[in-house]
Scaffold this motif. Structure first.
Motif, PDB file in Angstrom:
ATOM      1  N   GLY A 131       0.832   1.750  -9.283  1.00  0.00           N
ATOM      2  CA  GLY A 131       0.115   2.025  -8.034  1.00  0.00           C
ATOM      3  C   GLY A 131      -1.088   1.121  -7.866  1.00  0.00           C
ATOM      4  O   GLY A 131      -1.333   0.593  -6.776  1.00  0.00           O
ATOM      5  N   THR A 132      -1.831   0.922  -8.950  1.00  0.00           N
ATOM      6  CA  THR A 132      -3.011   0.055  -8.883  1.00  0.00           C
ATOM      7  C   THR A 132      -2.611  -1.385  -8.569  1.00  0.00           C
ATOM      8  O   THR A 132      -3.216  -2.040  -7.716  1.00  0.00           O
ATOM      9  N   GLY A 133      -1.581  -1.868  -9.246  1.00  0.00           N
ATOM     10  CA  GLY A 133      -1.108  -3.227  -8.995  1.00  0.00           C
ATOM     11  C   GLY A 133      -0.651  -3.428  -7.564  1.00  0.00           C
ATOM     12  O   GLY A 133      -0.945  -4.447  -6.931  1.00  0.00           O
ATOM     13  N   SER A 134       0.054  -2.443  -7.030  1.00  0.00           N
ATOM     14  CA  SER A 134       0.519  -2.535  -5.641  1.00  0.00           C
ATOM     15  C   SER A 134      -0.653  -2.562  -4.667  1.00  0.00           C
ATOM     16  O   SER A 134      -0.633  -3.293  -3.677  1.00  0.00           O
ATOM     17  N   ARG A 135      -1.677  -1.777  -4.942  1.00  0.00           N
ATOM     18  CA  ARG A 135      -2.857  -1.777  -4.052  1.00  0.00           C
ATOM     19  C   ARG A 135      -3.572  -3.133  -4.095  1.00  0.00           C
ATOM     20  O   ARG A 135      -4.005  -3.639  -3.059  1.00  0.00           O
ATOM     21  N   VAL A 136      -3.681  -3.706  -5.280  1.00  0.00           N
ATOM     22  CA  VAL A 136      -4.354  -5.005  -5.410  1.00  0.00           C
ATOM     23  C   VAL A 136      -3.567  -6.087  -4.668  1.00  0.00           C
ATOM     24  O   VAL A 136      -4.142  -6.904  -3.941  1.00  0.00           O
ATOM     25  N   THR A 157       0.555   4.975 -12.922  1.00  0.00           N
ATOM     26  CA  THR A 157      -0.813   4.684 -12.479  1.00  0.00           C
ATOM     27  C   THR A 157      -1.014   3.173 -12.342  1.00  0.00           C
ATOM     28  O   THR A 157      -1.562   2.695 -11.341  1.00  0.00           O
ATOM     29  N   ASP A 158      -0.556   2.424 -13.340  1.00  0.00           N
ATOM     30  CA  ASP A 158      -0.688   0.963 -13.300  1.00  0.00           C
ATOM     31  C   ASP A 158       0.108   0.356 -12.151  1.00  0.00           C
ATOM     32  O   ASP A 158      -0.346  -0.586 -11.494  1.00  0.00           O
ATOM     33  N   ALA A 182       2.167   1.939  -3.366  1.00  0.00           N
ATOM     34  CA  ALA A 182       1.151   2.560  -4.219  1.00  0.00           C
ATOM     35  C   ALA A 182       1.075   4.064  -3.965  1.00  0.00           C
ATOM     36  O   ALA A 182       0.950   4.860  -4.902  1.00  0.00           O
ATOM     37  N   GLN A 224       0.765   6.616 -17.448  1.00  0.00           N
ATOM     38  CA  GLN A 224      -0.013   5.377 -17.320  1.00  0.00           C
ATOM     39  C   GLN A 224       0.771   4.288 -16.595  1.00  0.00           C
ATOM     40  O   GLN A 224       0.203   3.514 -15.819  1.00  0.00           O
ATOM     41  N   ASP A 230       0.827  -1.212   0.000  1.00  0.00           N
ATOM     42  CA  ASP A 230       0.000   0.000   0.000  1.00  0.00           C
ATOM     43  C   ASP A 230       0.860   1.260   0.000  1.00  0.00           C
ATOM     44  O   ASP A 230       0.562   2.234  -0.688  1.00  0.00           O
TER      45      ASP A 230
END
Length: 156
Positions: free
Chosen positions: A86-91, A83-84, A39, A80, A36
């Protein structure tokens, strides 16, 4: 600190022959928090990069400046990619935290089953002890069912 087997239930672990999980849910939670924070770092890099590019584009002009601005905002460009990331790390962080919850629930259900088996075994001994093997088998089957549910939840 991870949930550990209380010493008073250690004999039940031996009686049932099913070891208490040594999963470290607190380590999984820490790993989730680390992802987290990664991200958040990616978001900060994105904001800083966008501010630098925006400032550069606002104070300069020319074909190269326009190309830089378009490249930064391109669907496969740095904007992008950050952004990707950060999203991957959150998931991944959410998945690790969910796994920690499942491990903790498994440990809790195992402790509950150890307690129920201890109570049933005490009742069996109070009536002469002839039912102890049946209590052992029922406890083992319950713990196996708990383990199967846990594995199924982790794999889904």
């Amino acid at each position: 600190m991870s949930l550990e087997l209380p010493p008073s239930l250690a004999p039940m672990e031996l009686f049932l022959g099913r070891l208490f999980s040594d999963g470290k849910e607190d380590v999984l939670l820490q790993m989730g928090d680390d992802h987290d924070s990664h991200a958040v770092t990616m978001g900060e890099h994105l904001a800083a990069g966008g501010a630098h590019v925006g400032g550069f584009v606002a104070t300069n002009s020319g074909d190269g400046v326009t190309a830089l601005h378009e490249s930064f905002r391109h669907p496969e460009g740095p904007h992008q990619n950050l952004t990707d990331a950060g999203t991957g790390s959150r998931v991944i962080g959410l998945g690790l935290k969910t796994s920690a919850g499942i491990v903790l629930a498994h440990k809790g259900m195992t402790l509950l089953q150890y307690g129920l088996t201890a109570a049933a075994l005490a009742q069996a001994f109070a009536t002469g002890g002839a039912l102890a093997p049946f209590v052992q088998q029922a406890g083992q089957r319950s713990l196996d069912a708990i383990a199967n549910v846990t594995v199924n939840e982790l794999l889904m």
